[in-house]
Scaffold this motif. Sequence first.
Motif, PDB file in Angstrom:
ATOM      1  N   SER A 209      -9.283   1.283   4.481  1.00 55.68           N
ATOM      2  CA  SER A 209     -10.349   1.911   3.696  1.00 55.68           C
ATOM      3  C   SER A 209     -10.029   1.973   2.204  1.00 55.68           C
ATOM      4  N   THR A 210      -8.771   1.748   1.814  1.00 52.47           N
ATOM      5  CA  THR A 210      -8.463   1.882   0.377  1.00 52.47           C
ATOM      6  C   THR A 210      -7.791   0.665  -0.248  1.00 52.47           C
ATOM      7  N   SER A 211      -7.189  -0.217   0.537  1.00 49.74           N
ATOM      8  CA  SER A 211      -6.431  -1.326  -0.056  1.00 49.74           C
ATOM      9  C   SER A 211      -7.323  -2.543  -0.334  1.00 49.74           C
ATOM     10  N   GLU A 212      -7.242  -3.025  -1.569  1.00 52.53           N
ATOM     11  CA  GLU A 212      -7.969  -4.260  -1.936  1.00 52.53           C
ATOM     12  C   GLU A 212      -7.321  -5.452  -1.240  1.00 52.53           C
ATOM     13  N   LEU A 213      -5.984  -5.421  -1.203  1.00 48.74           N
ATOM     14  CA  LEU A 213      -5.258  -6.547  -0.588  1.00 48.74           C
ATOM     15  C   LEU A 213      -5.583  -6.686   0.899  1.00 48.74           C
ATOM     16  N   PHE A 214      -5.899  -5.568   1.546  1.00 48.63           N
ATOM     17  CA  PHE A 214      -6.156  -5.614   2.992  1.00 48.63           C
ATOM     18  C   PHE A 214      -7.345  -6.509   3.330  1.00 48.63           C
ATOM     19  N   LYS A 215      -8.218  -6.734   2.326  1.00 48.58           N
ATOM     20  CA  LYS A 215      -9.399  -7.586   2.591  1.00 48.58           C
ATOM     21  C   LYS A 215      -8.995  -8.970   3.106  1.00 48.58           C
ATOM     22  N   SER A 248       5.818  -9.412   7.829  1.00 49.37           N
ATOM     23  CA  SER A 248       6.271  -8.041   7.565  1.00 49.37           C
ATOM     24  C   SER A 248       6.006  -7.697   6.097  1.00 49.37           C
ATOM     25  N   ASN A 249       6.375  -8.598   5.200  1.00 51.59           N
ATOM     26  CA  ASN A 249       6.155  -8.325   3.771  1.00 51.59           C
ATOM     27  C   ASN A 249       4.669  -8.208   3.446  1.00 51.59           C
ATOM     28  N   ASN A 250       3.856  -9.026   4.103  1.00 53.66           N
ATOM     29  CA  ASN A 250       2.407  -8.975   3.867  1.00 53.66           C
ATOM     30  C   ASN A 250       1.847  -7.616   4.290  1.00 53.66           C
ATOM     31  N   MET A 251       2.257  -7.139   5.468  1.00 50.49           N
ATOM     32  CA  MET A 251       1.761  -5.832   5.924  1.00 50.49           C
ATOM     33  C   MET A 251       2.232  -4.710   4.988  1.00 50.49           C
ATOM     34  N   HIS A 252       3.520  -4.745   4.599  1.00 49.47           N
ATOM     35  CA  HIS A 252       4.031  -3.675   3.730  1.00 49.47           C
ATOM     36  C   HIS A 252       3.406  -3.728   2.338  1.00 49.47           C
ATOM     37  N   ALA A 253       2.961  -4.929   1.913  1.00 51.98           N
ATOM     38  CA  ALA A 253       2.252  -5.029   0.627  1.00 51.98           C
ATOM     39  C   ALA A 253       0.917  -4.298   0.711  1.00 51.98           C
ATOM     40  N   THR A 254       0.212  -4.426   1.836  1.00 50.50           N
ATOM     41  CA  THR A 254      -1.079  -3.722   1.959  1.00 50.50           C
ATOM     42  C   THR A 254      -0.854  -2.206   2.071  1.00 50.50           C
ATOM     43  N   LEU A 256       1.588  -0.543   0.509  1.00 52.85           N
ATOM     44  CA  LEU A 256       1.860  -0.101  -0.868  1.00 52.85           C
ATOM     45  C   LEU A 256       0.577  -0.084  -1.694  1.00 52.85           C
ATOM     46  N   ASP A 257      -0.327  -0.985  -1.364  1.00 50.17           N
ATOM     47  CA  ASP A 257      -1.599  -1.107  -2.092  1.00 50.17           C
ATOM     48  C   ASP A 257      -2.624  -0.049  -1.638  1.00 50.17           C
ATOM     49  N   SER A 258      -2.278   0.722  -0.618  1.00 50.20           N
ATOM     50  CA  SER A 258      -3.189   1.782  -0.148  1.00 50.20           C
ATOM     51  C   SER A 258      -3.204   2.902  -1.179  1.00 50.20           C
ATOM     52  N   TYR A 259      -4.230   3.762  -1.088  1.00 53.22           N
ATOM     53  CA  TYR A 259      -4.339   4.836  -2.071  1.00 53.22           C
ATOM     54  C   TYR A 259      -4.573   6.169  -1.381  1.00 53.22           C
ATOM     55  N   PRO A 260      -3.657   7.143  -1.516  1.00 47.55           N
ATOM     56  CA  PRO A 260      -2.330   7.046  -2.121  1.00 47.55           C
ATOM     57  C   PRO A 260      -1.450   6.049  -1.348  1.00 47.55           C
ATOM     58  N   TYR A 264       7.171   2.854   3.520  1.00 43.90           N
ATOM     59  CA  TYR A 264       8.068   3.154   4.629  1.00 43.90           C
ATOM     60  C   TYR A 264       9.491   2.642   4.360  1.00 43.90           C
ATOM     61  N   LEU A 265       9.621   1.664   3.471  1.00 41.09           N
ATOM     62  CA  LEU A 265      10.950   1.094   3.224  1.00 41.09           C
ATOM     63  C   LEU A 265      11.728   1.990   2.262  1.00 41.09           C
ATOM     64  N   ASN A 266      13.053   2.048   2.431  1.00 38.62           N
ATOM     65  CA  ASN A 266      13.881   2.780   1.474  1.00 38.62           C
ATOM     66  C   ASN A 266      14.887   1.811   0.830  1.00 38.62           C
ATOM     67  N   ASP A 267      15.809   2.359   0.027  1.00 38.44           N
ATOM     68  CA  ASP A 267      16.751   1.480  -0.688  1.00 38.44           C
ATOM     69  C   ASP A 267      17.588   0.646   0.278  1.00 38.44           C
ATOM     70  N   ALA A 268      17.996   1.253   1.385  1.00 35.39           N
ATOM     71  CA  ALA A 268      18.811   0.509   2.355  1.00 35.39           C
ATOM     72  C   ALA A 268      17.998  -0.643   2.954  1.00 35.39           C
ATOM     73  N   SER A 269      16.698  -0.387   3.217  1.00 37.86           N
ATOM     74  CA  SER A 269      15.847  -1.464   3.759  1.00 37.86           C
ATOM     75  C   SER A 269      15.807  -2.635   2.766  1.00 37.86           C
ATOM     76  N   ARG A 270      15.642  -2.293   1.491  1.00 30.68           N
ATOM     77  CA  ARG A 270      15.544  -3.359   0.470  1.00 30.68           C
ATOM     78  C   ARG A 270      16.867  -4.108   0.322  1.00 30.68           C
ATOM     79  N   ARG A 271      17.974  -3.391   0.452  1.00 27.40           N
ATOM     80  CA  ARG A 271      19.278  -4.082   0.370  1.00 27.40           C
ATOM     81  C   ARG A 271      19.431  -5.045   1.549  1.00 27.40           C
ATOM     82  N   ILE A 272      18.910  -4.649   2.699  1.00 26.60           N
ATOM     83  CA  ILE A 272      18.973  -5.531   3.883  1.00 26.60           C
ATOM     84  C   ILE A 272      18.130  -6.785   3.637  1.00 26.60           C
ATOM     85  N   ILE A 273      16.949  -6.592   3.065  1.00 23.94           N
ATOM     86  CA  ILE A 273      16.074  -7.743   2.769  1.00 23.94           C
ATOM     87  C   ILE A 273      16.820  -8.763   1.891  1.00 23.94           C
TER      88      ILE A 273
END
Length: 352
Positions: A209-215, A248-254, A256-260, A264-273
């Motif tokens: 309902s809020t993410s443009e990317l989700f389209k 996974s990255n595509n879903m997490h991008a949508t 992050l693009d939600s409002y608010p 879900y990812l934290n610093d450790a998740s990003r270090r793993i990526i």
Amino acid sequence: MENLVTAIGTPNIALVKYWGKRDVGLNLPYNSSLSMTLDESLNTKTSVLVSDRLQSDTIYIDGAQQKFDDAKEEKFALLAEVLNYMREAASSSSKVMIVSRNSFPSSAGLASSASGAATLVFALNEAFGLGLGQRELVIIARRISGSSCRGLMGGFVKWERGELPDGTDSYATQVADNAHWPEVVDLIALVSAEKKRISSSEGHRRTPSTSELFKVRPEIAERFAGMASRAIGQRDFQTLGEIIIKDSNNMHATMLDSYPPIMYLNDASRRIIYAIHDLNASEGRIVGAYTFDAGPNAHIITLKNDIPKIKAALQGIASEEKIIVAGQGSGPRVLDESESLIGKDPFGQIKM
Ligand code: PMV
């Protein structure tokens, strides 16, 4: 009527994700998704006692009694609906006691609700002696937790989006059983056991309902689900791995693009990526493919022979005792009465 059944079931990890409901009441997805059912390294055990001697329906999860009318946990209201539906189908008026235990922390993005719902629907079918077929069970489980419908069978499973408004064509089928490509495993790196701040139910509503990317997300995910299914058929890990990472990255991008925004990812998740991309680049092939659900814990899909390489790459981020390697499972099954979580003498006692 009196019957006591205990079942064990497991989580499934989505390799192509379900995020966003086109019908909230029926849990109908915007796109097909594809998952791998895990073995019993992580599991839910559920005992169901159906008896005329019980005064009311009760449910205990991980030792705590839950309320079917809990305003904060809409899943329990759905569960009550499913319970009443199955009781009616069995022409029974007996009350039910449910005791369920996860071998891992719930609400931390390890699919405890999916594992719980699949195991419960399976156990209720046995306890009421309904003999429902897999397709009927899948559709019932889908109503409680969408992703749980993929956990009623083993190996690789595709949940079809479907087209019909009543959801009768939105069900899961097996792409390949757990003997087809047993080398594929899920190395789970636990970076947090914290309960997630935003429930997946809220996320499923907020993102579409809020993410443009989700389209553009449903069309991309639908294509990925088809490609992943073919890659599994051909045991092509390079193609499958790339889809897993991108999806996974595509879903997490949508998210992050939600409002608010939903993060879900934290610093450790990003270090793993980064660590996985460094490893894949240095080996010149996809050794590991990470995927994250609604939580910071990493699922790294890899081949058995490459487990040591992934563990080495994670050194300093996730210690050995925070790593669980799960193979593929074959779906829920009934356990022996000696494994019951409910005692018969004294009647209805919860076993520790
Ligand atoms: O079934 P739910 O409402 O718990 O949603 C699960 C959503 C993800 O785990 C993020 C993705 C998936 O397909 O399992």
